[in-house]
Design a protein around this motif. Structure first.
Motif, short mmCIF file in Angstrom:
data_model
loop_
_atom_site.label_atom_id
_atom_site.label_comp_id
_atom_site.label_asym_id
_atom_site.label_seq_id
_atom_site.Cartn_x
_atom_site.Cartn_y
_atom_site.Cartn_z
N GLU A 153 0.28 -4.76 -2.94
CA GLU A 153 0.94 -4.08 -1.84
C GLU A 153 1.76 -5.06 -1.00
OE1 GLU A 153 -0.20 -0.96 1.66
OE2 GLU A 153 -1.24 -2.88 1.67
N ALA A 199 5.32 -5.47 -2.08
CA ALA A 199 6.16 -4.37 -1.62
C ALA A 199 6.40 -4.44 -0.11
CB ALA A 199 5.52 -3.03 -1.98
N LEU A 243 10.77 1.25 -2.82
CA LEU A 243 9.33 1.02 -2.82
C LEU A 243 8.56 2.12 -3.53
CD1 LEU A 243 10.10 -1.30 -0.94
CD2 LEU A 243 7.91 -0.91 0.16
N GLY A 258 6.00 1.29 -6.35
CA GLY A 258 4.65 1.85 -6.36
C GLY A 258 4.31 2.49 -7.68
N THR A 282 3.82 -0.28 -10.21
CA THR A 282 2.53 -0.94 -9.99
C THR A 282 1.39 -0.09 -10.56
OG1 THR A 282 3.39 -1.97 -7.99
CG2 THR A 282 1.01 -1.90 -8.22
N LEU A 287 -1.97 3.67 -3.59
CA LEU A 287 -0.97 2.65 -3.30
C LEU A 287 0.42 3.15 -3.71
CD1 LEU A 287 -0.93 -1.06 -3.54
CD2 LEU A 287 0.53 0.08 -5.16
N GLN A 310 3.56 3.75 -0.84
CA GLN A 310 4.68 2.82 -0.75
C GLN A 310 5.94 3.40 -0.11
OE1 GLN A 310 4.35 -0.65 -1.43
NE2 GLN A 310 2.33 0.26 -1.21
#
Length: 180
Positions: free
Chosen positions: A11, A14, A56, A60, A63, A95, A99
């Motif tokens: 996180e 980001a 983002l 996210g 990720t 998460l 984001q």
């Protein structure tokens, strides 16, 4: 704690991107505002918030999609990381969803600061971070027994509420009539 660290580190990557976009938004909004062009400042802030949410949001999702490969990088060599992976599997979707919301809140706060409204972002951060996040973290993680997932849900709720508040303040536009 060990299970939270990899997710928090991911996180943070980001977070730095959102912070950078926020500083850029503050600069552009401040320049437009200083030139006496508040409508351009509004458009610049809105564009920066949207752009950061898109970027983002993509990060996210990436990720989340690559979590099975990135999270094990945080496991010490020779250690069994199955418990960490299980907790990561519960928190990575949160998460990913958090984001774009976090990005928009951060950039809107910076955009308002760039226009001279420093009070709104600070009050929103205090209410969101200290009151909402802490109380909901306790409620979700401890009282309801959701553990780490509850903490991440409380964090996502905090960012969601901040985005709503800062978005409403930004959309209302009173910051456009501030005298600096």
């Amino acid at each position: 704690m060990a299970a939270n660290q990899p997710i928090l580190t991911l996180e943070s990557v980001a977070f730095l991107g959102a912070e950078g976009l926020g500083v850029a938004a503050a600069t552009v909004v401040g320049q437009c505002f200083g030139r006496g062009r508040p409508e351009d400042a509004r458009r610049a802030g809105a564009f920066a918030a949207l752009a950061s949410a898109v970027v983002l949001g993509a990060f996210g999702l990436l990720t989340w999609a690559t979590g099975q490969w990135t999270v094990p990088l945080f496991v010490a060599p020779g250690e069994d990381g199955s418990a960490l992976m299980a907790l990561a599997a519960l928190t990575l979707p949160i998460l990913a969803l958090e984001q774009p919301i976090m990005a928009a809140a951060m950039v809107l706060g910076h955009a308002l600061r760039g226009a001279g409204d420093t009070r709104s972002p600070v009050v929103t951060a205090v209410v969101g971070g200290l009151v909402l996040r802490l109380s909901c973290s306790w409620l979700f993680a401890v009282t309801w027994g959701w553990g780490l997932r509850g903490i991440w849900l409380a964090t996502a709720l905090d960012w969601f509420v901040r985005t709503l508040i800062l978005g409403a303040i930004f959309a209302r536009g009173r910051w456009q009539s501030l005298k600096l």
